[in-house]
Design a protein around this motif. Structure first.
Motif, PDB file in Angstrom:
ATOM      1  N   ARG A  94       0.767  -1.301   0.055  1.00  0.00           N
ATOM      2  CA  ARG A  94      -0.085   0.054   0.096  1.00  0.00           C
ATOM      3  C   ARG A  94       0.807   1.202  -0.115  1.00  0.00           C
ATOM      4  NH1 ARG A  94      -5.391   0.980   1.232  1.00  0.00           N
ATOM      5  NH2 ARG A  94      -5.929   3.167   2.413  1.00  0.00           N
ATOM      6  N   SER A  95       1.655   1.461  -1.032  1.00  0.00           N
ATOM      7  CA  SER A  95       2.573   2.289  -1.028  1.00  0.00           C
ATOM      8  C   SER A  95       2.541   3.340  -2.460  1.00  0.00           C
ATOM      9  CB  SER A  95       4.179   1.907  -0.995  1.00  0.00           C
ATOM     10  OG  SER A  95       4.406   1.171  -2.011  1.00  0.00           O
ATOM     11  N   VAL A  96       2.946   4.502  -2.355  1.00  0.00           N
ATOM     12  CA  VAL A  96       3.172   5.272  -3.381  1.00  0.00           C
ATOM     13  C   VAL A  96       4.466   6.139  -3.105  1.00  0.00           C
ATOM     14  CG1 VAL A  96       2.116   7.516  -4.436  1.00  0.00           C
ATOM     15  CG2 VAL A  96       0.592   5.648  -3.539  1.00  0.00           C
ATOM     16  N   ALA A  97       5.129   5.984  -4.615  1.00  0.00           N
ATOM     17  CA  ALA A  97       6.605   6.716  -4.607  1.00  0.00           C
ATOM     18  C   ALA A  97       6.250   8.224  -4.971  1.00  0.00           C
ATOM     19  CB  ALA A  97       7.400   6.257  -5.673  1.00  0.00           C
ATOM     20  N   VAL A  98       6.859   8.999  -4.054  1.00  0.00           N
ATOM     21  CA  VAL A  98       6.895  10.630  -4.411  1.00  0.00           C
ATOM     22  C   VAL A  98       8.279  11.204  -4.729  1.00  0.00           C
ATOM     23  CG1 VAL A  98       6.065  13.051  -3.668  1.00  0.00           C
ATOM     24  CG2 VAL A  98       4.660  10.838  -3.017  1.00  0.00           C
ATOM     25  N   VAL A  99       8.453  11.372  -5.989  1.00  0.00           N
ATOM     26  CA  VAL A  99       9.870  11.739  -6.373  1.00  0.00           C
ATOM     27  C   VAL A  99       9.778  13.158  -7.038  1.00  0.00           C
ATOM     28  CG1 VAL A  99      10.525   9.525  -6.402  1.00  0.00           C
ATOM     29  CG2 VAL A  99       9.671  10.762  -8.496  1.00  0.00           C
ATOM     30  N   GLY A 100      11.226  13.601  -7.270  1.00  0.00           N
ATOM     31  CA  GLY A 100      11.200  14.833  -8.124  1.00  0.00           C
ATOM     32  C   GLY A 100      12.528  15.431  -7.756  1.00  0.00           C
ATOM     33  N   ALA A 101      12.753  16.691  -8.245  1.00  0.00           N
ATOM     34  CA  ALA A 101      14.011  17.472  -8.540  1.00  0.00           C
ATOM     35  C   ALA A 101      14.620  17.677  -6.864  1.00  0.00           C
ATOM     36  CB  ALA A 101      13.750  18.841  -9.158  1.00  0.00           C
ATOM     37  N   ARG A 102      15.985  17.276  -6.926  1.00  0.00           N
ATOM     38  CA  ARG A 102      16.954  17.964  -5.741  1.00  0.00           C
ATOM     39  C   ARG A 102      16.627  19.362  -5.546  1.00  0.00           C
ATOM     40  NH1 ARG A 102      19.281  13.234  -8.000  1.00  0.00           N
ATOM     41  NH2 ARG A 102      19.717  11.570  -6.395  1.00  0.00           N
ATOM     42  N   ALA A 103      16.881  20.151  -6.538  1.00  0.00           N
ATOM     43  CA  ALA A 103      17.129  21.625  -6.465  1.00  0.00           C
ATOM     44  C   ALA A 103      15.639  22.130  -6.695  1.00  0.00           C
ATOM     45  CB  ALA A 103      18.150  22.141  -7.303  1.00  0.00           C
ATOM     46  N   CYS A 104      14.600  21.501  -6.010  1.00  0.00           N
ATOM     47  CA  CYS A 104      13.492  22.104  -6.103  1.00  0.00           C
ATOM     48  C   CYS A 104      13.074  23.490  -5.670  1.00  0.00           C
ATOM     49  CB  CYS A 104      12.394  21.103  -5.657  1.00  0.00           C
ATOM     50  SG  CYS A 104      12.319  21.054  -3.627  1.00  0.00           S
ATOM     51  N   THR A 105      11.805  24.026  -6.080  1.00  0.00           N
ATOM     52  CA  THR A 105      11.509  25.337  -5.890  1.00  0.00           C
ATOM     53  C   THR A 105      10.647  25.212  -4.585  1.00  0.00           C
ATOM     54  OG1 THR A 105       9.440  25.149  -6.875  1.00  0.00           O
ATOM     55  CG2 THR A 105      11.329  25.900  -8.392  1.00  0.00           C
ATOM     56  N   PRO A 106      10.452  26.365  -3.784  1.00  0.00           N
ATOM     57  CA  PRO A 106       9.583  26.046  -2.599  1.00  0.00           C
ATOM     58  C   PRO A 106       8.172  25.671  -2.996  1.00  0.00           C
ATOM     59  CG  PRO A 106      10.792  28.430  -3.021  1.00  0.00           C
ATOM     60  CD  PRO A 106      10.978  27.737  -4.016  1.00  0.00           C
ATOM     61  N   TYR A 107       7.656  25.883  -4.306  1.00  0.00           N
ATOM     62  CA  TYR A 107       6.481  25.325  -4.635  1.00  0.00           C
ATOM     63  C   TYR A 107       6.519  23.732  -4.501  1.00  0.00           C
ATOM     64  CZ  TYR A 107       2.895  23.547  -8.255  1.00  0.00           C
ATOM     65  OH  TYR A 107       2.105  22.925  -8.937  1.00  0.00           O
ATOM     66  N   GLY A 108       7.628  23.352  -5.085  1.00  0.00           N
ATOM     67  CA  GLY A 108       7.709  21.827  -5.369  1.00  0.00           C
ATOM     68  C   GLY A 108       8.005  21.201  -4.088  1.00  0.00           C
ATOM     69  N   ALA A 109       8.718  21.698  -2.955  1.00  0.00           N
ATOM     70  CA  ALA A 109       8.684  21.376  -1.539  1.00  0.00           C
ATOM     71  C   ALA A 109       7.331  21.376  -0.937  1.00  0.00           C
ATOM     72  CB  ALA A 109       9.746  22.228  -0.767  1.00  0.00           C
ATOM     73  N   HIS A 110       6.823  22.156  -1.140  1.00  0.00           N
ATOM     74  CA  HIS A 110       5.377  22.371  -0.448  1.00  0.00           C
ATOM     75  C   HIS A 110       4.429  21.481  -1.025  1.00  0.00           C
ATOM     76  CE1 HIS A 110       1.588  24.064   1.229  1.00  0.00           C
ATOM     77  NE2 HIS A 110       1.344  24.115   0.010  1.00  0.00           N
ATOM     78  N   VAL A 111       4.397  21.453  -2.275  1.00  0.00           N
ATOM     79  CA  VAL A 111       3.401  20.243  -2.905  1.00  0.00           C
ATOM     80  C   VAL A 111       3.815  18.948  -2.468  1.00  0.00           C
ATOM     81  CG1 VAL A 111       2.763  19.298  -5.239  1.00  0.00           C
ATOM     82  CG2 VAL A 111       2.792  21.739  -4.955  1.00  0.00           C
ATOM     83  N   SER A 112       5.307  18.669  -2.514  1.00  0.00           N
ATOM     84  CA  SER A 112       5.487  17.064  -2.144  1.00  0.00           C
ATOM     85  C   SER A 112       5.224  16.818  -0.757  1.00  0.00           C
ATOM     86  CB  SER A 112       6.931  16.841  -2.518  1.00  0.00           C
ATOM     87  OG  SER A 112       7.737  17.731  -1.663  1.00  0.00           O
ATOM     88  N   GLY A 113       5.419  17.920   0.056  1.00  0.00           N
ATOM     89  CA  GLY A 113       5.331  17.563   1.705  1.00  0.00           C
ATOM     90  C   GLY A 113       3.707  17.472   2.053  1.00  0.00           C
ATOM     91  N   SER A 114       3.120  18.371   1.274  1.00  0.00           N
ATOM     92  CA  SER A 114       1.537  18.142   1.307  1.00  0.00           C
ATOM     93  C   SER A 114       0.863  16.926   0.796  1.00  0.00           C
ATOM     94  CB  SER A 114       0.713  19.288   0.857  1.00  0.00           C
ATOM     95  OG  SER A 114       1.225  20.476   1.398  1.00  0.00           O
ATOM     96  N   LEU A 115       1.364  16.604  -0.348  1.00  0.00           N
ATOM     97  CA  LEU A 115       1.220  15.292  -0.842  1.00  0.00           C
ATOM     98  C   LEU A 115       1.229  14.165   0.078  1.00  0.00           C
ATOM     99  CD1 LEU A 115       2.072  15.052  -4.686  1.00  0.00           C
ATOM    100  CD2 LEU A 115      -0.242  14.583  -3.615  1.00  0.00           C
TER     101      LEU A 115
END
Length: 424
Positions: free
Chosen positions: A159-180
């Protein structure tokens, strides 16, 4: 598939608590015997642990040899005093020389002692804890997985989901991934990522902040903190979740190992969500491998002017599905009936009017110019008596007001009309 329990030396003073989502937490008891989790042949476990020091992750030729000769047979071929030419199909002399040189420095079972000292374990195919979805990788599947943390890997991976993305992410990317990640964890899903800076780290922190479950898949030994700046984060994941990897304790990452690690993330999870990624990105490698394996691939859109969202948008132009929150992710990867709420705009007072009253209201000039009841009836194409009755009803509801012998819209009705049209 069968249930599983805690494993061999699965906890010490540094690794405590099972954590995890409802329905997963408490599946295994802290005092369950090692045999519950490790049911494979111990000679096979020793041989496979040694092979993780010799073969690189994702080595398909090595996986083929492992399938044909078995772990003990392959280890014997690589460590025997003399090697018969052609014994390993498809291997060049140079390749055999390199592998045997590596094998010469391996002490079978040594790294098993190291992982037990960490309070961890080495999980192999055949164990009840082995996530069988990794078998979809064929000859590229891991030889085995080194694991730190008390929870059962197979049960969590189901029952798992992978959440991946850029290392040098923007504040938007950090916020969205944390919220997800927080939303997924709160709904009983396990968040899988790679413990890297940026999106990965934000995803792990989001799950941990919700008191939920998260798995970090490393491209190095599970006792090596990489990146070093995530030392405390990886320690916390080992305490509250799981830290896993294909490489034995003490091994360090290389660029190729990061790329190959991504196939494990893709195969382990039901689906992969990409939050920010450039055109050349390891996260896209994970997403494309997930697609090849028949897993769901999802992407979070960003500004079209952002290079960090360009790779995600390319995925979305293909087979990836656009998602914006945890509910939409779960609708795709979850069970039948796990539907995201219907998205609607705000309901305005005029939306609650019946069609006849709305028709009369819309006949009044938007400039708040007063007109007679007869003119309203003419514009609305209704009888005078009907228009007059509707006007009095609208007056009581605050939509119109009398102005001498005429009628006009109230200020509030004008605002509501503009809001409905998307105006100021």
């Amino acid at each position: 598939m069968t249930g599983a329990g805690p494993g061999d030396g699965s906890g010490d003073g540094a690794v405590t608590g099972v954590g995890g989502p409802d329905g997963i937490r408490g599946i295994v008891g802290d005092d369950a015997p090692p045999s519950v989790r490790h049911t494979g042949n111990e000679a096979e476990r020793v041989a496979r642990s040694a092979l993780t020091q010799i073969l690189e992750p994702g080595d398909e030729k090595g996986g083929r040899w492992l399938r044909e000769f078995g772990a003990q047979g392959l280890l014997s071929l690589l460590t025997a005093g003399a090697y018969e030419k052609g014994a390993l199909p498809g291997a060049t002399e140079r390749r055999v020389t390199g592998l045997r040189a590596r094998a010469a420095g391996v002490v079978p079972g040594e790294r098993l002692d190291a992982i037990r000292a960490l309070g961890g374990r080495f999980v192999i195919p055949g164990d009840t804890e082995w996530p069988t979805q990794l078998d979809d990788l064929g000859d590229a599947r891991p030889v085995g997985l080194w694991v730190r943390g008390r929870p059962d890997l197979r049960a969590w991976a189901l029952r798992s989901v992978a959440v991946v993305g850029a290392r040098a992410c923007t504040p938007y990317g950090a916020h969205v991934s944390g919220s997800l990640a927080t939303g997924l964890a709160e709904r009983g899903w396990v968040v899988v990522s790679g413990a890297a800076f940026g999106v990965d780290g934000a995803a792990h922190r989001g799950a941990l902040a919700a008191g939920g479950a998260t798995i970090a898949v490393l491209a190095c030994g599970v006792d090596v903190a990489y990146p070093p700046g995530h030392l405390e984060l990886i320690k916390r994941i080992a305490q509250q979740g799981l830290v896993i990897g294909e490489l034995p304790p003490g091994d360090h990452p290389t660029p190729s190992r990061f790329v190959l690690r991504n196939r494990v993330i893709a195969a382990l999870s039901r689906g992969t969500v990409v939050v920010e990624a450039e055109h050349r990105s390891g996260s896209l490698v994970t997403a494309r491998r997930a697609q090849q394996l028949g897993r769901l691939t999802m992407g979070v859109p960003g500004p079209v002017t952002s290079g960090l969202s360009a790779g995600v948008h390319e995925l979305l132009r293909g087979e990836a599905v656009l998602v914006t929150d945890a509910a939409e992710v779960i609708e795709l990867v979850g069970d039948m009936g796990d539907l995201a709420p219907e998205r609607t705009g705000p309901v305005l007072p005029r939306d609650l009017l019946d069609p006849g009253s709305r028709q009369v209201l819309e006949a009044l000039p938007a400039q708040r110019v007063a007109i007679t009841g007869s003119e309203v009836a003419r514009r609305a194409a209704v009888p005078d008596d009907d228009a007059l009755g509707r006007l009095y009803e609208l007056h009581s509801l605050g939509f119109v007001e009398r102005c001498g012998e005429g009628w006009k819209l109230t200020t509030g009705a004008i605002r509501g009309s503009n809001a409905r049209r998307g105006g100021a």
